[in-house]
Design a protein around this motif. Sequence first.
Motif, PDB file in Angstrom:
ATOM      1  N   GLU A 158      32.109  44.325 -15.039  1.00 29.73           N
ATOM      2  CA  GLU A 158      33.505  44.075 -14.699  1.00 29.73           C
ATOM      3  C   GLU A 158      33.739  44.501 -13.255  1.00 29.73           C
ATOM      4  O   GLU A 158      33.473  45.645 -12.885  1.00 29.73           O
ATOM      5  N   ILE A 159      34.215  43.558 -12.448  1.00 30.79           N
ATOM      6  CA  ILE A 159      34.454  43.827 -11.025  1.00 30.79           C
ATOM      7  C   ILE A 159      35.920  43.539 -10.706  1.00 30.79           C
ATOM      8  O   ILE A 159      36.410  42.426 -10.923  1.00 30.79           O
ATOM      9  N   LYS A 160      36.597  44.548 -10.180  1.00 30.70           N
ATOM     10  CA  LYS A 160      37.970  44.380  -9.705  1.00 30.70           C
ATOM     11  C   LYS A 160      37.957  44.443  -8.178  1.00 30.70           C
ATOM     12  O   LYS A 160      37.378  45.365  -7.594  1.00 30.70           O
ATOM     13  N   TYR A 161      38.614  43.468  -7.555  1.00 28.68           N
ATOM     14  CA  TYR A 161      38.544  43.369  -6.104  1.00 28.68           C
ATOM     15  C   TYR A 161      39.804  42.720  -5.535  1.00 28.68           C
ATOM     16  O   TYR A 161      40.639  42.183  -6.269  1.00 28.68           O
ATOM     17  N   LYS A 162      39.907  42.796  -4.223  1.00 27.83           N
ATOM     18  CA  LYS A 162      40.986  42.118  -3.506  1.00 27.83           C
ATOM     19  C   LYS A 162      40.367  41.155  -2.478  1.00 27.83           C
ATOM     20  O   LYS A 162      39.153  41.165  -2.282  1.00 27.83           O
ATOM     21  N   LYS A 164      40.322  37.515  -2.388  1.00 31.73           N
ATOM     22  CA  LYS A 164      39.576  36.683  -3.340  1.00 31.73           C
ATOM     23  C   LYS A 164      38.422  35.914  -2.721  1.00 31.73           C
ATOM     24  O   LYS A 164      37.269  36.040  -3.171  1.00 31.73           O
ATOM     25  N   VAL A 165      38.679  35.113  -1.718  1.00 32.63           N
ATOM     26  CA  VAL A 165      37.668  34.187  -1.210  1.00 32.63           C
ATOM     27  C   VAL A 165      36.457  34.924  -0.650  1.00 32.63           C
ATOM     28  O   VAL A 165      35.308  34.668  -1.039  1.00 32.63           O
ATOM     29  N   ALA A 166      36.693  35.865   0.241  1.00 36.15           N
ATOM     30  CA  ALA A 166      35.582  36.566   0.897  1.00 36.15           C
ATOM     31  C   ALA A 166      34.773  37.397  -0.104  1.00 36.15           C
ATOM     32  O   ALA A 166      33.538  37.407  -0.068  1.00 36.15           O
ATOM     33  N   THR A 167      35.468  38.095  -0.982  1.00 38.04           N
ATOM     34  CA  THR A 167      34.770  38.980  -1.923  1.00 38.04           C
ATOM     35  C   THR A 167      33.999  38.190  -2.976  1.00 38.04           C
ATOM     36  O   THR A 167      32.858  38.537  -3.323  1.00 38.04           O
ATOM     37  N   LYS A 168      34.602  37.130  -3.464  1.00 40.80           N
ATOM     38  CA  LYS A 168      33.915  36.313  -4.463  1.00 40.80           C
ATOM     39  C   LYS A 168      32.668  35.674  -3.868  1.00 40.80           C
ATOM     40  O   LYS A 168      31.623  35.583  -4.525  1.00 40.80           O
ATOM     41  N   GLU A 169      32.754  35.271  -2.617  1.00 38.62           N
ATOM     42  CA  GLU A 169      31.588  34.703  -1.936  1.00 38.62           C
ATOM     43  C   GLU A 169      30.491  35.753  -1.767  1.00 38.62           C
ATOM     44  O   GLU A 169      29.301  35.462  -1.935  1.00 38.62           O
ATOM     45  N   PHE A 170      30.903  36.985  -1.457  1.00 39.80           N
ATOM     46  CA  PHE A 170      29.931  38.077  -1.326  1.00 39.80           C
ATOM     47  C   PHE A 170      29.201  38.332  -2.648  1.00 39.80           C
ATOM     48  O   PHE A 170      27.975  38.504  -2.678  1.00 39.80           O
ATOM     49  N   ILE A 171      29.948  38.349  -3.746  1.00 41.77           N
ATOM     50  CA  ILE A 171      29.339  38.593  -5.060  1.00 41.77           C
ATOM     51  C   ILE A 171      28.372  37.476  -5.430  1.00 41.77           C
ATOM     52  O   ILE A 171      27.245  37.742  -5.896  1.00 41.77           O
ATOM     53  N   GLN A 172      28.763  36.242  -5.211  1.00 36.24           N
ATOM     54  CA  GLN A 172      27.889  35.118  -5.537  1.00 36.24           C
ATOM     55  C   GLN A 172      26.620  35.130  -4.695  1.00 36.24           C
ATOM     56  O   GLN A 172      25.523  34.852  -5.199  1.00 36.24           O
ATOM     57  N   ASP A 173      26.764  35.449  -3.411  1.00 37.40           N
ATOM     58  CA  ASP A 173      25.587  35.535  -2.536  1.00 37.40           C
ATOM     59  C   ASP A 173      24.645  36.645  -2.986  1.00 37.40           C
ATOM     60  O   ASP A 173      23.413  36.492  -2.945  1.00 37.40           O
ATOM     61  N   TYR A 174      25.228  37.761  -3.431  1.00 36.39           N
ATOM     62  CA  TYR A 174      24.399  38.882  -3.898  1.00 36.39           C
ATOM     63  C   TYR A 174      23.606  38.469  -5.138  1.00 36.39           C
ATOM     64  O   TYR A 174      22.403  38.750  -5.248  1.00 36.39           O
ATOM     65  N   THR A 196      47.389  42.000  -4.807  1.00 32.84           N
ATOM     66  CA  THR A 196      46.938  41.107  -5.869  1.00 32.84           C
ATOM     67  C   THR A 196      45.515  41.514  -6.225  1.00 32.84           C
ATOM     68  O   THR A 196      44.630  41.501  -5.359  1.00 32.84           O
ATOM     69  N   ILE A 197      45.299  41.903  -7.476  1.00 33.72           N
ATOM     70  CA  ILE A 197      43.992  42.388  -7.907  1.00 33.72           C
ATOM     71  C   ILE A 197      43.329  41.323  -8.772  1.00 33.72           C
ATOM     72  O   ILE A 197      43.911  40.850  -9.752  1.00 33.72           O
ATOM     73  N   TYR A 198      42.112  40.967  -8.401  1.00 28.53           N
ATOM     74  CA  TYR A 198      41.336  39.979  -9.145  1.00 28.53           C
ATOM     75  C   TYR A 198      40.269  40.699  -9.978  1.00 28.53           C
ATOM     76  O   TYR A 198      39.639  41.644  -9.497  1.00 28.53           O
ATOM     77  N   THR A 199      40.110  40.256 -11.186  1.00 29.02           N
ATOM     78  CA  THR A 199      39.112  40.867 -12.089  1.00 29.02           C
ATOM     79  C   THR A 199      38.174  39.787 -12.621  1.00 29.02           C
ATOM     80  O   THR A 199      38.623  38.821 -13.247  1.00 29.02           O
ATOM     81  N   ASN A 200      36.900  39.966 -12.341  1.00 30.48           N
ATOM     82  CA  ASN A 200      35.859  39.076 -12.865  1.00 30.48           C
ATOM     83  C   ASN A 200      34.977  39.861 -13.820  1.00 30.48           C
ATOM     84  O   ASN A 200      34.531  40.975 -13.487  1.00 30.48           O
ATOM     85  N   VAL A 201      34.729  39.306 -14.988  1.00 27.14           N
ATOM     86  CA  VAL A 201      33.791  39.905 -15.935  1.00 27.14           C
ATOM     87  C   VAL A 201      32.603  38.955 -16.055  1.00 27.14           C
ATOM     88  O   VAL A 201      32.714  37.868 -16.630  1.00 27.14           O
ATOM     89  N   TYR A 202      31.471  39.373 -15.489  1.00 30.10           N
ATOM     90  CA  TYR A 202      30.267  38.536 -15.464  1.00 30.10           C
ATOM     91  C   TYR A 202      29.333  38.930 -16.601  1.00 30.10           C
ATOM     92  O   TYR A 202      29.067  40.124 -16.813  1.00 30.10           O
ATOM     93  N   ARG A 203      28.823  37.962 -17.306  1.00 30.90           N
ATOM     94  CA  ARG A 203      27.718  38.200 -18.242  1.00 30.90           C
ATOM     95  C   ARG A 203      26.452  37.761 -17.537  1.00 30.90           C
ATOM     96  O   ARG A 203      26.272  36.580 -17.230  1.00 30.90           O
TER      97      ARG A 203
END
Length: 233
Positions: A158-162, A164-174, A196-203
């Motif tokens: 579970e990742i909570k971040y702010k 959206k675009v830059a952080t989500k791109e960082f996670i996908q690249d990682y 605005t807090i975004y929460t992604n839960v990755y399996r």
Amino acid sequence: MFEVTTVHILIRLTLATVIAGIIGSDREYKNRPAGMRTHILVCLGACVIAMIQQEIAAQNVQFALSHLAIATVIRSDQARLIAQVVSGIGFLGAGTIIVTRHKIQGLTTAASLWATAGIGLAVGMGYYQIAVISSVFVIFVIVFLKKIIHINTLKKIEIKYKHKVATKEFIQDYFETHEIQVRDVNFSVTQDESNTIYTNVYRIEIPREMKYSQIVEDISMNKNIMTIRMVSV
């Protein structure tokens, strides 16, 4: 049926201590709830109860042989005390299981305590062959099996971040760089007065040589990451 002598007692208690000590040392090394002393005490206790049961049965047989002229019926159930150990050790094992909101710990330790009690009963009853061979299998499963056979289990992060675009791109690249397979993702948004807090839960499924703690540490270095944690599947 034979009487449990002092030599038998010493041999059985020593063997129980050695076997349980080996099993418990692995649990203590891995900082589990029950360590070496707990496993030894469980095994010794089971061994003592088994010897008591065997001694009771031996005394009953001797009494019957010495009173053949008396019409007497003597019952000696070898499994009676043993059954109490088997059921009782379940409560001790349950105490080592830690259930939190996000995961369960201590199942292997509880199982090892239960197996150690069984080995202690075998030693106490004088079934050395069963005790030694079964202890080899238990030690192999606890110490070596996971090193030989590796199963990639699915985990959730579970990742909570702010931002959206830059952080989500960082996670996908990682994930792509480290060959981490994303099997599923859930997305949610919460808002307050300032953020605005975004929460992604990755399996995810990770490569064999990689550890989940490494993923958490690496991703948490990003300044936009507010919270990252492992959650149960």
